[in-house]
Scaffold this motif. Structure first.
Motif, short mmCIF file in Angstrom:
data_model
loop_
_atom_site.label_atom_id
_atom_site.label_comp_id
_atom_site.label_asym_id
_atom_site.label_seq_id
_atom_site.Cartn_x
_atom_site.Cartn_y
_atom_site.Cartn_z
N THR A 3 14.16 31.17 40.67
CA THR A 3 13.68 29.93 40.01
C THR A 3 12.25 29.78 40.33
O THR A 3 11.82 30.00 41.66
N ASN A 4 11.45 29.13 39.61
CA ASN A 4 10.07 28.77 39.61
C ASN A 4 9.79 27.97 40.84
O ASN A 4 10.61 26.69 40.70
N TYR A 272 3.55 41.35 51.91
CA TYR A 272 3.37 40.37 50.78
C TYR A 272 4.28 39.43 50.82
O TYR A 272 3.54 38.14 50.80
N ILE A 273 5.55 39.64 50.91
CA ILE A 273 6.44 38.54 50.98
C ILE A 273 6.52 37.60 52.16
O ILE A 273 6.44 36.28 51.85
N SER A 303 5.40 22.57 51.24
CA SER A 303 6.40 23.21 51.75
C SER A 303 6.98 24.30 50.95
O SER A 303 8.37 24.78 51.31
N ASN A 304 6.41 24.87 49.88
CA ASN A 304 6.78 26.03 49.03
C ASN A 304 6.99 27.12 49.79
O ASN A 304 6.33 27.44 50.39
N PHE A 305 8.09 27.72 49.44
CA PHE A 305 8.52 29.37 49.74
C PHE A 305 8.76 29.74 48.52
O PHE A 305 9.92 29.94 48.13
N PRO A 306 7.81 30.25 47.82
CA PRO A 306 8.18 30.94 46.41
C PRO A 306 9.24 32.08 46.61
O PRO A 306 8.99 32.87 47.49
N SER A 319 13.53 35.95 46.24
CA SER A 319 13.84 36.78 45.04
C SER A 319 12.44 36.87 44.22
O SER A 319 12.09 35.89 43.40
N PRO A 320 11.61 37.81 44.42
CA PRO A 320 10.19 37.77 43.87
C PRO A 320 10.31 37.96 42.45
O PRO A 320 11.28 38.85 41.68
#
Length: 434
Positions: A3-4, A272-273, A303-306, A319-320
């Protein structure tokens, strides 16, 4: 389903987590900003090579040459984090297991996905699965894979033995041609937010967070032994440390035929992750210079963790996606493994980004049993003991969704289906005495 991150409400404590991490390392902003720039440059170089070589970028070896590989070939396998090991089991045996599984699901009311055309099965204790996990060749391959790791923790004598393989019961799939799958996009198993939130798990990536990413060793056991990969008790979140995830092929399957895809560079993907939550883009995603490192900035304001999203009371991912992790160029770098035959195996490091092809354009079923490499550790053996009790009662293993037991099904395995001491020991069962 990835999810975005912009559409997700991450808890405020995740921002505090980021700030806690930042305060734990000297000159954090300066060091990881430099590391971020460096890894983006190297990702571009390696991505071009992956795209050029395609499937052949995935290392391939024969089972009978595992102990004869040069240091250079072993180093390649370790850096790419994946390998096809051929001829682990003979073709006839693998095909016989496949046919027995087909018969099992034909005569028993099994649980599977999709519900109206079952191909991925919530089954763990069929005779074929139990026999395959105990196969001496497969266990020897697991030992070789486990020994790609090293333990300098000083706990080796009591907590870990890389030469003792353990069994982790998982499921199987028999995928039919022409049926699209969308439920295995690029992802990493074995820990989601835990990679940052659990202090011990975080230490596994300490060199990255210190800005010394080239010194990161994905095969260092020191902190993985006590890392908690499941803080929320989410179903399907493994609590066992698997050095490599893997499957045994029971059919001939090649690229575009519903096979596995990997991002074949565990050092770059880890770096990178792990760094991604600390950076934000300064230009729109459609900007021609979006990927330029100068258009990304260190950020401790959100607080985002893409690549993560809430699920089942915990967090799923990483889940990149091309949006959340654009520099990985996933549409070009997610690489299908080479064509395999019955009895071949595919293994990928526990940190490797992997997915399953959406389409199966072949003419035959694509059938695999999921069988990872698991070393003896105190925590792993504790799980195996609980798993053994599930086996004896034909109930689902501890890590997996609760559901109907297999005890009432026709053709379920018992202890007599494990006919060698290595396999019995791997299952936590008493070994036979001559």
């Amino acid at each position: 389903m990835a999810t975005n991150s912009d559409a997700i409400s991450f808890p405020p404590r995740f921002l505090e987590l980021k700030r806690e991490i930042a305060s734990s390392y000297p000159d954090f902003e300066i060091r990881i900003t430099q590391a971020w720039k460096e890894v983006i440059v190297e990702l571009a170089t390696v991505s071009a090579k992956i795209k050029q070589d395609g499937t052949q970028y995935i290392p391939q070896v024969n089972f009978d040459e595992l102990d004869k590989l040069s240091a250079e070939r072993v180093a390649t396998i370790k850096r790419r984090g994946c390998v096809v090991i051929r001829d682990v089991v003979n073709d006839e045996q693998a095909i016989a297991w496949r046919e027995s599984l087909k018969e099992f699901v034909r005569i028993n009311p099994v649980d599977g996905t999709p519900v109206d055309d079952k191909q991925f099965f919530q089954l763990y204790w069929t005779k074929a699965q139990v026999q395959a996990r105990a196969n001496p060749n497969l266990l020897k391959a697991n030992i070789w894979l486990n020994n790609l790791y090293h333990d300098n923790s000083g706990k080796k004598s009591q907590n870990v033995d890389l030469s003792v393989p353990l069994t982790y019961a998982d499921r199987f799939r028999i995928r039919r041609p022409g049926v699209g799958w969308s439920f295995h996009p690029p992802h990493i198993d074995g820990g989601s937010i835990e990679r940052w939130e659990d202090p011990i798990f975080r230490k596994c990536f300490g060199k990255i967070l210190a800005g010394q990413w080239r010194e990161h060793d994905p095969y260092d056991l020191q902190d993985r032994l006590d890392a908690r990969s499941s803080l929320y008790g989410r179903p399907n979140q493994s609590t066992v440390f698997r050095t490599f995830q893997g499957w045994l092929s029971m059919s001939e399957t090649g690229p575009t035929q519903g096979t596995l895809k990997v991002f074949p560079d565990v050092l770059l993907s880890n770096t990178y992750i792990i760094l991604r939550p600390f950076f934000k883009p300064l230009v729109p995603v459609d900007s021609p210079d979006f990927l330029d490192p100068k258009n990304w900035a260190f950020d401790l304001t959100n607080s985002n963790f893409p690549g993560l999203w809430p699920r089942d009371g915990g967090w799923a991912g990483p889940s990149p996606t091309p949006i959340s992790h654009p520099h990985m160029l996933l549409e070009e770098t997610m690489t299908s493994v080479p064509k395999v035959s019955p009895g071949d195996t595919v293994f990928w490091h526990c940190d490797v980004v992997h997915s399953v092809e959406t389409d199966h354009t072949g003419k035959e079923d694509s059938a695999v049993m999921y069988i990872p490499a698991v070393p003896y550790t105190a925590a792993n053996f504790d799980y195996v003991q609980r798993q053994r009790e599930c086996f004896l009662k034909a109930q689902r293993p501890p890590d997996f969704p609760k559901g109907e037991a297999e005890a009432a099904f026709i053709g379920v395995a018992d202890v007599n289906d494990i006919d060698n001491d290595l396999g019995r020991k791997a299952m936590g069962l008493p070994i036979t005495v001559a």
